[in-house]
Write a protein that holds these residues in place. Structure first.
Motif, mmCIF file in Angstrom:
data_model
loop_
_atom_site.group_PDB
_atom_site.id
_atom_site.type_symbol
_atom_site.label_atom_id
_atom_site.label_comp_id
_atom_site.label_asym_id
_atom_site.label_seq_id
_atom_site.Cartn_x
_atom_site.Cartn_y
_atom_site.Cartn_z
ATOM 1 N N LEU A 59 0.860 -1.018 -0.179
ATOM 2 C CA LEU A 59 -0.101 -0.068 -0.117
ATOM 3 C C LEU A 59 1.059 1.151 -0.020
ATOM 4 N N ALA A 60 1.955 1.152 0.974
ATOM 5 C CA ALA A 60 2.731 2.466 0.740
ATOM 6 C C ALA A 60 3.325 2.535 -0.407
ATOM 7 N N SER A 61 3.825 1.575 -1.331
ATOM 8 C CA SER A 61 4.292 1.412 -2.448
ATOM 9 C C SER A 61 3.567 2.038 -3.522
ATOM 10 N N ALA A 62 2.233 1.656 -3.603
ATOM 11 C CA ALA A 62 1.267 2.007 -4.284
ATOM 12 C C ALA A 62 1.111 3.662 -4.153
ATOM 13 N N ASN A 63 0.837 3.880 -3.142
ATOM 14 C CA ASN A 63 0.870 5.412 -2.780
ATOM 15 C C ASN A 63 2.108 6.297 -3.212
ATOM 16 N N PHE A 64 3.190 5.671 -2.865
ATOM 17 C CA PHE A 64 4.350 6.515 -3.418
ATOM 18 C C PHE A 64 4.488 6.596 -4.890
ATOM 19 N N SER A 65 3.913 5.706 -5.586
ATOM 20 C CA SER A 65 3.672 5.763 -7.171
ATOM 21 C C SER A 65 2.700 6.658 -7.403
ATOM 22 N N ASN A 66 1.674 6.854 -6.711
ATOM 23 C CA ASN A 66 0.785 8.006 -6.930
ATOM 24 C C ASN A 66 1.189 9.287 -6.884
ATOM 25 N N GLN A 67 2.125 9.582 -5.859
ATOM 26 C CA GLN A 67 2.939 10.759 -5.858
ATOM 27 C C GLN A 67 3.367 11.318 -7.085
ATOM 28 N N PHE A 68 3.741 10.714 -8.014
ATOM 29 C CA PHE A 68 4.199 10.924 -9.251
ATOM 30 C C PHE A 68 3.081 10.604 -10.529
ATOM 31 N N GLU A 69 1.723 10.812 -10.180
ATOM 32 C CA GLU A 69 0.853 10.970 -11.362
ATOM 33 C C GLU A 69 0.406 12.046 -11.515
ATOM 34 N N SER A 101 -5.692 17.380 0.028
ATOM 35 C CA SER A 101 -6.377 16.090 -0.772
ATOM 36 C C SER A 101 -5.290 14.849 -0.749
ATOM 37 N N ARG A 102 -4.130 15.370 -1.210
ATOM 38 C CA ARG A 102 -3.057 14.257 -1.204
ATOM 39 C C ARG A 102 -2.671 13.708 -0.007
ATOM 40 N N ILE A 103 -2.574 14.662 1.083
ATOM 41 C CA ILE A 103 -2.311 14.118 2.264
ATOM 42 C C ILE A 103 -3.469 13.181 2.795
ATOM 43 N N VAL A 104 -4.742 13.766 2.773
ATOM 44 C CA VAL A 104 -5.557 12.630 3.384
ATOM 45 C C VAL A 104 -5.797 11.402 2.404
ATOM 46 N N HIS A 105 -5.725 11.509 1.257
ATOM 47 C CA HIS A 105 -5.601 10.390 0.229
ATOM 48 C C HIS A 105 -4.526 9.287 0.817
ATOM 49 N N THR A 106 -3.087 9.992 1.073
ATOM 50 C CA THR A 106 -2.276 8.867 1.636
ATOM 51 C C THR A 106 -2.612 8.502 2.916
ATOM 52 N N ASN A 113 -7.647 2.011 3.811
ATOM 53 C CA ASN A 113 -7.665 1.821 2.541
ATOM 54 C C ASN A 113 -9.099 1.534 1.845
ATOM 55 N N ARG A 114 -10.160 2.574 2.311
ATOM 56 C CA ARG A 114 -11.611 2.132 1.908
ATOM 57 C C ARG A 114 -11.630 3.089 0.503
ATOM 58 N N LEU A 115 -11.948 2.202 -0.551
ATOM 59 C CA LEU A 115 -11.740 2.591 -1.874
ATOM 60 C C LEU A 115 -12.806 3.853 -2.146
ATOM 61 N N PRO A 116 -14.064 3.708 -1.748
ATOM 62 C CA PRO A 116 -14.920 4.987 -1.911
ATOM 63 C C PRO A 116 -14.676 6.125 -1.165
ATOM 64 N N LEU A 117 -14.151 6.022 -0.153
ATOM 65 C CA LEU A 117 -13.590 7.411 0.384
ATOM 66 C C LEU A 117 -12.527 7.902 -0.199
ATOM 67 N N ARG A 118 -11.471 7.014 -0.363
ATOM 68 C CA ARG A 118 -10.204 7.192 -1.136
ATOM 69 C C ARG A 118 -10.674 7.919 -2.419
ATOM 70 N N GLY A 119 -11.390 7.184 -3.209
ATOM 71 C CA GLY A 119 -11.823 7.553 -4.547
ATOM 72 C C GLY A 119 -12.256 9.145 -4.504
ATOM 73 N N ALA A 120 -13.157 9.360 -3.335
ATOM 74 C CA ALA A 120 -13.733 10.571 -3.170
ATOM 75 C C ALA A 120 -12.750 11.868 -2.866
ATOM 76 N N VAL A 121 -11.762 11.542 -2.018
ATOM 77 C CA VAL A 121 -10.846 12.341 -1.853
ATOM 78 C C VAL A 121 -10.121 12.682 -3.190
ATOM 79 N N TYR A 122 -9.566 11.609 -3.871
ATOM 80 C CA TYR A 122 -8.875 11.762 -5.025
ATOM 81 C C TYR A 122 -9.693 12.692 -6.051
ATOM 82 N N GLY A 123 -10.989 12.438 -5.835
ATOM 83 C CA GLY A 123 -11.605 13.296 -7.005
ATOM 84 C C GLY A 123 -11.775 14.738 -6.533
#
Length: 141
Positions: A59-69, A101-106, A113-123
């Protein structure tokens, strides 16, 4: 002088975002170190693929990758806003909203890792980027 002050308003969220990327990198390193020291994974098991790491490290690895999107778009928008003179309070507020939003997303991503909440924050973050883009577009038209 006013222009320099307004530009600084955008430098601060950009610096905060860069700092957050470093924070996520440290979280990733610590979680991977924990995986090795606990014996959950051996180096030869992850030398080619990271799939064998335990879930917290993945999960940490996936989030780190997200920091470059989407942050790449954020940094481009910050530079474009400075160049176009679109450095008002609304732009600064949107930039801070994106960083928040990026901090909360992390915290969601590497935590429950609740996907609906994570997706909303990402949005929310993507919406902030779109509004920043729109503000720059209106400034140059």
């Amino acid at each position: 002088m006013r222009s320099a002050i307004m530009t600084l308003k955008l430098i601060y969220p950009a610096l905060a975002m860069i700092f957050w990327i470093f924070v996520v990198g440290v979280i990733l390193a610590l979680r991977r170190k924990d995986a090795f020291t606990s014996g959950a994974v051996r180096m030869d098991e992850v030398s080619v693929s990271t799939e064998r790491y335990p879930l917290p490290a993945r999960l940490a690895s996936a989030n780190f990758s997200n920091q470059f999107e989407t942050p790449v778009v954020f940094f481009a928008l910050i530079m474009l806003a400075m160049e176009a003179g679109a450095t008002g309070y609304a732009m600064a507020l949107l930039a801070w909203l994106y960083v928040a939003s990026r901090i909360v997303h992390t915290f969601i991503h590497i935590g429950p890792n609740r996907l609906p909440l994570r997706g909303a924050v990402y949005g929310v973050g993507v919406l902030a980027l779109f509004l920043m883009w729109l503000g720059i577009l209106l400034a140059v038209l």
